[in-house]
Design a protein around this motif. Structure first.
Motif, PDB file in Angstrom:
ATOM      1  N   SER A   3       0.863  -1.349  -0.013  1.00 23.52           N
ATOM      2  CA  SER A   3       0.001   0.751   0.020  1.00 23.52           C
ATOM      3  C   SER A   3       0.389   1.368  -0.072  1.00 23.52           C
ATOM      4  CB  SER A   3      -0.694   0.073   1.392  1.00 23.52           C
ATOM      5  OG  SER A   3      -1.599   0.815   1.172  1.00 23.52           O
ATOM      6  N   THR A   4       1.547   1.061   0.791  1.00 23.00           N
ATOM      7  CA  THR A   4       2.721   2.523   0.577  1.00 23.00           C
ATOM      8  C   THR A   4       3.633   2.300  -0.559  1.00 23.00           C
ATOM      9  OG1 THR A   4       3.184   2.347   3.299  1.00 23.00           O
ATOM     10  CG2 THR A   4       4.862   3.032   2.267  1.00 23.00           C
ATOM     11  N   LEU A   5       4.241   1.689  -1.055  1.00 22.66           N
ATOM     12  CA  LEU A   5       4.578   1.771  -2.692  1.00 22.66           C
ATOM     13  C   LEU A   5       3.363   2.618  -4.152  1.00 22.66           C
ATOM     14  CD1 LEU A   5       6.568   1.615  -4.804  1.00 22.66           C
ATOM     15  CD2 LEU A   5       6.171  -0.651  -5.016  1.00 22.66           C
ATOM     16  N   VAL A   6       2.551   1.871  -3.429  1.00 21.59           N
ATOM     17  CA  VAL A   6       1.161   2.405  -4.613  1.00 21.59           C
ATOM     18  C   VAL A   6       1.333   3.788  -4.155  1.00 21.59           C
ATOM     19  CG1 VAL A   6      -1.366   2.706  -5.429  1.00 21.59           C
ATOM     20  CG2 VAL A   6       0.105  -0.195  -4.930  1.00 21.59           C
ATOM     21  N   HIS A   7       0.554   4.064  -3.404  1.00 21.07           N
ATOM     22  CA  HIS A   7       0.830   5.207  -2.877  1.00 21.07           C
ATOM     23  C   HIS A   7       1.351   6.293  -3.239  1.00 21.07           C
ATOM     24  CE1 HIS A   7      -2.255   3.957  -0.317  1.00 21.07           C
ATOM     25  NE2 HIS A   7      -2.928   5.113   0.063  1.00 21.07           N
ATOM     26  N   PRO A  10      -6.917   7.690 -17.795  1.00 20.23           N
ATOM     27  CA  PRO A  10      -5.194   8.242 -17.451  1.00 20.23           C
ATOM     28  C   PRO A  10      -4.656   6.768 -17.978  1.00 20.23           C
ATOM     29  CG  PRO A  10      -5.970   6.704 -15.112  1.00 20.23           C
ATOM     30  CD  PRO A  10      -7.259   7.077 -16.535  1.00 20.23           C
ATOM     31  N   ARG A  11      -3.144   7.416 -17.681  1.00 19.03           N
ATOM     32  CA  ARG A  11      -2.039   6.243 -18.582  1.00 19.03           C
ATOM     33  C   ARG A  11      -1.542   5.194 -17.412  1.00 19.03           C
ATOM     34  NH1 ARG A  11       1.402   9.703 -21.388  1.00 19.03           N
ATOM     35  NH2 ARG A  11       2.272   8.255 -22.156  1.00 19.03           N
ATOM     36  N   LEU A  12      -2.130   5.692 -15.968  1.00 22.07           N
ATOM     37  CA  LEU A  12      -1.744   4.639 -15.611  1.00 22.07           C
ATOM     38  C   LEU A  12      -2.563   3.837 -13.828  1.00 22.07           C
ATOM     39  CD1 LEU A  12       0.246   2.649 -13.565  1.00 22.07           C
ATOM     40  CD2 LEU A  12       1.294   5.061 -12.898  1.00 22.07           C
ATOM     41  N   ILE A  13      -3.117   2.792 -14.410  1.00 16.74           N
ATOM     42  CA  ILE A  13      -4.226   2.682 -13.020  1.00 16.74           C
ATOM     43  C   ILE A  13      -3.774   2.325 -12.249  1.00 16.74           C
ATOM     44  CG2 ILE A  13      -5.922   1.051 -12.651  1.00 16.74           C
ATOM     45  CD1 ILE A  13      -7.125   2.057 -15.748  1.00 16.74           C
ATOM     46  N   LEU A  14      -3.721   2.084 -11.112  1.00 12.88           N
ATOM     47  CA  LEU A  14      -3.392   1.192  -9.745  1.00 12.88           C
ATOM     48  C   LEU A  14      -4.170   1.260  -8.760  1.00 12.88           C
ATOM     49  CD1 LEU A  14      -0.011   4.500  -8.477  1.00 12.88           C
ATOM     50  CD2 LEU A  14      -0.378   2.486  -9.581  1.00 12.88           C
ATOM     51  N   ALA A  15      -4.050   0.480  -7.865  1.00 15.38           N
ATOM     52  CA  ALA A  15      -5.385  -0.317  -7.752  1.00 15.38           C
ATOM     53  C   ALA A  15      -4.863  -0.957  -6.095  1.00 15.38           C
ATOM     54  CB  ALA A  15      -5.772  -1.223  -8.077  1.00 15.38           C
ATOM     55  N   ASP A  16      -5.596  -0.523  -4.657  1.00 14.98           N
ATOM     56  CA  ASP A  16      -4.966  -1.003  -3.867  1.00 14.98           C
ATOM     57  C   ASP A  16      -5.689  -2.344  -3.357  1.00 14.98           C
ATOM     58  OD1 ASP A  16      -3.451  -1.266  -1.577  1.00 14.98           O
ATOM     59  OD2 ASP A  16      -3.652   0.510  -0.820  1.00 14.98           O
ATOM     60  N   GLU A  17      -5.554  -3.542  -3.192  1.00 12.99           N
ATOM     61  CA  GLU A  17      -6.994  -3.794  -2.559  1.00 12.99           C
ATOM     62  C   GLU A  17      -7.802  -4.238  -3.023  1.00 12.99           C
ATOM     63  OE1 GLU A  17      -5.660  -6.798  -1.533  1.00 12.99           O
ATOM     64  OE2 GLU A  17      -3.709  -7.017  -0.147  1.00 12.99           O
ATOM     65  N   PRO A  18      -8.539  -4.123  -4.405  1.00 12.76           N
ATOM     66  CA  PRO A  18      -9.057  -3.690  -5.081  1.00 12.76           C
ATOM     67  C   PRO A  18     -10.884  -4.458  -4.115  1.00 12.76           C
ATOM     68  CG  PRO A  18      -8.020  -4.112  -6.788  1.00 12.76           C
ATOM     69  CD  PRO A  18      -7.454  -3.532  -5.990  1.00 12.76           C
ATOM     70  N   THR A  19     -10.173  -5.716  -4.424  1.00  9.41           N
ATOM     71  CA  THR A  19     -11.558  -6.437  -4.232  1.00  9.41           C
ATOM     72  C   THR A  19     -10.954  -7.108  -3.126  1.00  9.41           C
ATOM     73  OG1 THR A  19      -9.732  -8.191  -4.894  1.00  9.41           O
ATOM     74  CG2 THR A  19     -11.150  -7.572  -6.468  1.00  9.41           C
ATOM     75  N   GLY A  20     -10.123  -6.657  -1.941  1.00 10.83           N
ATOM     76  CA  GLY A  20     -10.792  -7.068  -0.336  1.00 10.83           C
ATOM     77  C   GLY A  20     -11.500  -6.728  -0.093  1.00 10.83           C
ATOM     78  N   GLN A  21     -12.947  -6.335  -0.156  1.00 13.52           N
ATOM     79  CA  GLN A  21     -13.793  -6.923   0.418  1.00 13.52           C
ATOM     80  C   GLN A  21     -14.674  -7.293  -0.418  1.00 13.52           C
ATOM     81  OE1 GLN A  21     -15.004  -2.962   1.887  1.00 13.52           O
ATOM     82  NE2 GLN A  21     -12.585  -3.059   3.385  1.00 13.52           N
ATOM     83  N   LEU A  22     -14.770  -7.747  -0.816  1.00 14.84           N
ATOM     84  CA  LEU A  22     -15.775  -9.117  -2.167  1.00 14.84           C
ATOM     85  C   LEU A  22     -15.647 -10.272  -2.050  1.00 14.84           C
ATOM     86  CD1 LEU A  22     -14.963  -6.171  -5.068  1.00 14.84           C
ATOM     87  CD2 LEU A  22     -15.988  -5.656  -3.615  1.00 14.84           C
TER      88      LEU A  22
END
Ligand code: ADP
Ligand code: ADP
Length: 221
Positions: free
Chosen positions: A47-51, A155-167
């Protein structure tokens, strides 16, 4: 040219004996057609790297740069799109307004912003939710809207941080498919941070974090 690059990047939280090194002397390069699963245990620094790559956080030492994006994405909507794990929609705004808001903030005229928001909602398969409030959405619906919001700003870059964590499983696969399709359509790079192997297996490249270090970078077989 590389969309983003980290050279000797560290990020420490806290001070002195309480300091936690979340990311440690990390080098990485995000290429234009990247399709990366960023994996590793909880607390390994994903998560830190994504931010950091999103420009939402600054390294303690080292440098993050965005040579292929004309500089830092900070304050420039439509350069890097981010999808987070939890609810990220603004509660008082309906779905269409949530998706249009980043465009309005970027100076797009209201009529054009509405049109692009509607188009993005259609492409994400959630046009029927346009008039709903975030509190009326299921977790899966909310994540699809979050992807629509990214689509709208192209956007030119898409970042997702645990986008499915609650699914649940069905919605998990749907949201990952949508993210991959969005990246293809926008010709954007895609990085999904996940500790779920079923999500990681959908992407051809693997970055493995361990204790703040990028332990392994490989092409999945
Ligand atoms: P995940 O493993 O899904 O990234 P975490 O529980 O590690 O979730 O983190 C959730 C949020 O809490 C993140 O925004 C993170 O920056 C923050 N966080 C994590 N650990 C700490 C901590 N020790 N002190 C303060 N905030 C933290
Ligand atoms: P992951 O996403 O892999 O779970 P994080 O980047 O959230 O990892 O966290 C890496 C380390 O940094 C963990 O030890 C976590 O507790 C710590 N951390 C994250 N955010 C904060 C914060 N805001 N304050 C203090 N510690 C944090």
């Amino acid at each position: 040219e590389e969309l983003a690059r980290c050279v000797g990047v560290s990020r420490t939280y806290g001070q002195g004996t309480a300091a936690v090194v979340a990311v440690h002397s990390l080098d990485c390069a995000v290429r234009p057609a990247s399709r990366v699963a960023l994996t590793g245990r909880s607390g390994s620094g994903k998560s830190t790297l994504v931010h950091l790559l999103a420009g939402l956080d600054q390294p303690t030492t080292g440098e993050v740069s965005w040579p292929g994006l004309g500089g830092a994405p900070t304050g420039r909507p439509g350069v890097v799109g981010v999808v987070f794990q939890g609810p990220s929609l603004l509660a008082p705004l309906d779905v269409a307004e949530n998706v249009a808001l980043p465009l309005l903030l970027a100076g797009v005229r209201p009529a054009d912003a509405d049109a692009r928001a509607g188009d993005a909602l259609r492409r994400a398969g959630v046009a029927d939710l346009a008039g709903k409030l975030p509190e009326e959405l299921s977790g899966g619906q909310a994540q699809r809207v979050a992807v629509a919001r990214v689509l709208a700003s192209a956007p030119r870059l898409i970042l997702a941080d645990e986008p499915t964590g609650q699914l649940d499983a069905a919605h998990r696969d749907e949201v990952v498919t949508l993210l991959i399709e969005a990246a293809e359509e926008l010709r954007a790079g895609l990085i999904i941070a996940t500790h779920d192997a079923r999500v990681a297996d959908r992407l051809p490249q693997r970055w493995i974090m361990d204790d703040g270090r990028l332990q392994e970078v490989r092409q999945a077989c």
